[in-house]
Design an enzyme around this catalytic site. Structure first.
Site, short mmCIF file in Angstrom:
data_model
loop_
_atom_site.label_atom_id
_atom_site.label_comp_id
_atom_site.label_asym_id
_atom_site.label_seq_id
_atom_site.Cartn_x
_atom_site.Cartn_y
_atom_site.Cartn_z
N ASN A 54 30.82 52.37 -43.02
CA ASN A 54 31.76 51.26 -43.18
C ASN A 54 32.83 51.28 -42.09
O ASN A 54 33.16 50.25 -41.50
CB ASN A 54 32.45 51.34 -44.54
CG ASN A 54 31.54 50.97 -45.70
OD1 ASN A 54 30.45 50.46 -45.50
ND2 ASN A 54 32.00 51.25 -46.91
N ARG A 399 25.20 39.51 -38.60
CA ARG A 399 25.72 40.66 -37.84
C ARG A 399 25.00 41.97 -38.19
O ARG A 399 24.81 42.31 -39.35
CB ARG A 399 27.22 40.81 -38.10
CG ARG A 399 27.87 41.83 -37.19
CD ARG A 399 29.36 41.83 -37.35
NE ARG A 399 29.96 40.67 -36.72
CZ ARG A 399 30.99 39.99 -37.24
NH1 ARG A 399 31.47 40.31 -38.40
NH2 ARG A 399 31.50 38.96 -36.59
N HIS A 429 24.16 31.03 -44.49
CA HIS A 429 24.32 32.17 -45.38
C HIS A 429 23.81 31.88 -46.79
O HIS A 429 23.63 32.79 -47.60
CB HIS A 429 25.81 32.57 -45.41
CG HIS A 429 26.09 33.87 -46.08
ND1 HIS A 429 26.76 33.95 -47.29
CD2 HIS A 429 25.80 35.14 -45.74
CE1 HIS A 429 26.87 35.22 -47.64
NE2 HIS A 429 26.30 35.96 -46.72
#
EC number: 2.7.4.1
Length: 667
Positions: A54, A399, A429
């Site tokens: 992360n 991404r 999306h």
């Protein structure tokens, strides 16, 4: 608001939590799972890997973006009042706090692993018999693939790719010299010398540096990792071919501007050299006291076969209504599936059946993050080969999945699928699947609308909702959405669905403004200032607002006169909470969505908001929300200052409960 009370400015920066600092608080909650003694030991280790993965992405995208703003001289504060420069300072400070905690946690976990017979050694700690094995491994497997690099007047400092892991060596000769050794990715990071006995790959290399730099006096060494700007900026209006433009962007990503240096060991001279070569400031340097690149703990988690130290494997429940052909199951009734508790297989089977069914004329699907070896992609290819009209909207700009999506796009095109790369300037999306079938001389549409991706692997660990229906109105709406995505984008006339960037945000604002009783909203992130202001106004009207927000939340709850009727809960646990479900009690309306309440979802993406109208399905979604609101084991409660606290009594784990609940609640 009572008479005589001064009007509150709901746009005041004091009423908002900074987005980036809120994200770091989310990653703190991930770290807490590594610290949680109720989690199995290897799962705790895995949460350390997630924490570092992360953090890498955060620096590559968010920190890189702020640095670009500072370089461009942009000082405009965000809606929370912080300028880019101020945000970077606070990020640096908070990240260092988190890393100190992580170092302590990791060391504690190593001690606990030893007690379980799992040893992760440094080279010096190895018993002599294991040192011999490590030396043999170096000679046979490591040495042949290493490339030692000199750094001096005739050998300039190499351009190191983002996240590459390296050893830098300081040597003393007639003049000062440096050497670099890139640590090869093709070899396991944790070298298993005997069962349960591991040594760090870099430790073995470091103890053979004299063989890599013979006749040199080694003064010091350090391991280091460079993080670079990974944001791909595509000028779509100037690109002749989007696929080629993204491929070029991927090549450039590895060599974007450096944004962070992590280093373990080394002299001040070594650090000074790296600072100069990478053009980084002191705030960008993170001196570590534990091994770097601990995202690699994922591989150790997979390597170690100790089921007793992992979560008990869960087999998703397969709802009995899908034991017949999926088309038969959906012909007269719709269904809600709650993943990963309920199986994702019916969605895969629906596409596979459609590929084989001679009555199916067309299949249209959006693909955002698909994953490897996807049975869904295989089924779409098979359908096209059998002569069906198959359209795949592949989002090349997803991404960190760009490379994978390019591979799928090319394969699908080769197999005869119409591949569309979405809408210029927007990311597609929304999670949509439509199957057009000929039945009794008429056309019938079967639709799947999801909150998660068409990825069979993540569907096992991401908590998401699937809506499967043959409702005619929804079918026509989905058909129109596909037409505007694949053709020239214009606002479509829809009867039931709402889409971004056309009217989804307006609908959300309208639902909030019209609510007079209670709002329960579950999402990944809440950032949009206008939506937050609408929620503040709802609270001021006396509406009870309960928000389940896993990640970023910029709203400040519990402020008297503004948000005292708002409660924000974040659940972080075994499964990644990913569903978007919204309930407006006074209006008795329930929606699912692909969109979080963020500016990017409202304005820069094609998203869907879908009403769930069937009474049984509405009740199922309402109950899911109510159960999550009762969580005390994995819930954290957001405080007005942006920190999170845990309930004193931690006796109800909603995720564990759902594993049993779906079997009792099958619709």
């Amino acid at each position: 608001m009572g008479e005589g009370k001064p009007k509150v400015d709901l746009k005041s920066p004091k009423l908002y939590i900074n987005r980036e600092l809120s994200w770091l608080e989310f990653n703190r909650r991930v770290l807490e799972e590594a610290q949680d003694k109720t989690n199995p030991l290897l799962e705790r280790l895995k949460f350390i890997a997630i924490f570092f993965t992360n953090l890498d992405e955060f620096f590559m995208i968010r920190v890189a973006g702020l640095k670009k703003m500072v370089s461009a001289g942009i000082n405009k504060p965000s809606f929370d009042g912080l300028t880019p420069k101020e945000q970077l300072k606070k990020i640096s400070r908070k990240t260092r706090e988190l890393l100190k905690e992580t170092e302590k946690t990791y060391k504690e976990l190593l001690t606990l692993l030893k007690k379980e017979g799992i040893h992760i050694y440094t080279y010096r700690e190895l018993p002599s018999r294991l040192k011999k094995k490590a030396d043999k491994y170096f000679k046979e497997f490591i040495f042949p693939v290493l490339t030692p690099l000199a750094v001096d007047l005739t050998h300039p400092f190499p351009h190191l790719p983002s996240l590459s892991f390296n050893i830098i060596v300081e040597m003393i000769g007639e003049e000062l010299r440096f050497g670099l050794v890139p640590i090869p990715k093709v070899l396991p990071r944790f070298v298993e010398l005997e069962e349960g006995k591991f040594v760090y790959l870099e430790e073995v290399i470091v103890n053979h540096l004299k063989e890599l730099f013979p006749q040199q006096e080694i003064r010091s060494y350090a391991t280091f990792k460079v993080t670079r700007d990974a944001d791909i900026v595509i000028q779509e209006d100037e690109a002749d071919d989007l696929l080629e433009a993204i491929e070029k962007g991927l090549r450039n990503r590895k060599f974007g501007e450096p944004v962070r240096l992590e280093i373990n060991g080394g002299s001040e001279l070594t650090i000074s050299l790296l600072k100069d070569e990478l053009e980084l400031g002191e705030d960008d340097i993170y001196r570590m006291r534990i091994p770097l690149k601990l995202s690699d703990l994922w591989s150790l988690y997979k390597q170690v076969d100790r089921p007793d130290l992992k979560f008990t494997p869960y087999v998703p429940y397969y709802p009995p209504q899908f034991e017949v052909e999926v088309f038969t199951a959906l012909k007269n009734s719709s269904s809600i599936l709650f993943h990963p508790y309920e199986s994702f297989d019916p969605i895969v089977e629906l596409i596979e059946e459609a590929a084989e069914d001679p009555n199916v004329l067309a299949i249209k699907q959006t693909l955002y993050r698909v994953g490897r070896n996807s049975p869904i992609v295989e089924a779409l290819s098979k359908a096209a080969q059998k002569g069906k009209e198959v359209t795949a909207v592949v989002e090349l700009k997803a991404r960190f999945d760009e490379e994978s999506n390019i591979v799928w796009a090319r394969k699908l095109e080769e197999d005869g699928v119409h591949v569309v790369y979405g809408v210029p300037g927007l990311k597609t999306h929304g999670k949509l699947l439509m199957i057009v079938r000929k039945e009794e001389g008429k056309i019938k549409r079967y639709v799947h609308i999801g909150t998660g991706n068409y990825n069979v692997e993540t569907a096992k660990v991401y908590s998401d909702v699937s809506y499967l229906t043959s409702d005619e109105t929804i079918g026509r709406d989905v058909s129109r959405i596909f037409n505007v995505i694949t053709g020239y984008f214009h606002p479509p006339e829809l009867k039931k669905l709402y889409i971004s960037p056309v009217n989804l945000k307006e609908k959300v604002l309208s639902l909030i403004e019209n609510e007079r009783e209670r709002i329960v909203a579950k999402m990944n992130s809440l950032v949009d200032p206008e939506v937050i202001q609408a929620l503040y106004r709802a609270s001021q009207r006396g509406v009870k607002v309960e928000l389940l927000v896993r990640g970023i939340c910029c709203l400040r709850p519990g402020i008297e006169g503004i948000s005292e009727n708002i409660k924000v809960i974040s659940i972080v646990g075994k499964y990644l909470e990913h569903a978007r479900i919204f309930f407006f009690q006074g209006q008795d309306e329930v929606y699912i969505s692909s969109a979080d309440w963020m500016p990017r979802n409202f304005h820069r993406r094609v998203e869907t908001l879908t009403p769930i109208e069937e009474p049984k399905l509405k009740e199922k979604l309402k109950e899911i929300l109510e159960i999550q609101l009762k969580d005390t084991a994995k819930a954290r409660i957001l405080q007005p200052d942006g920190t999170y606290t845990r309930p004193k009594k931690r006796d109800f784990n909603s995720q564990e409960y759902f594993e049993r609940w779906v079997r009792e609640y099958s619709l």
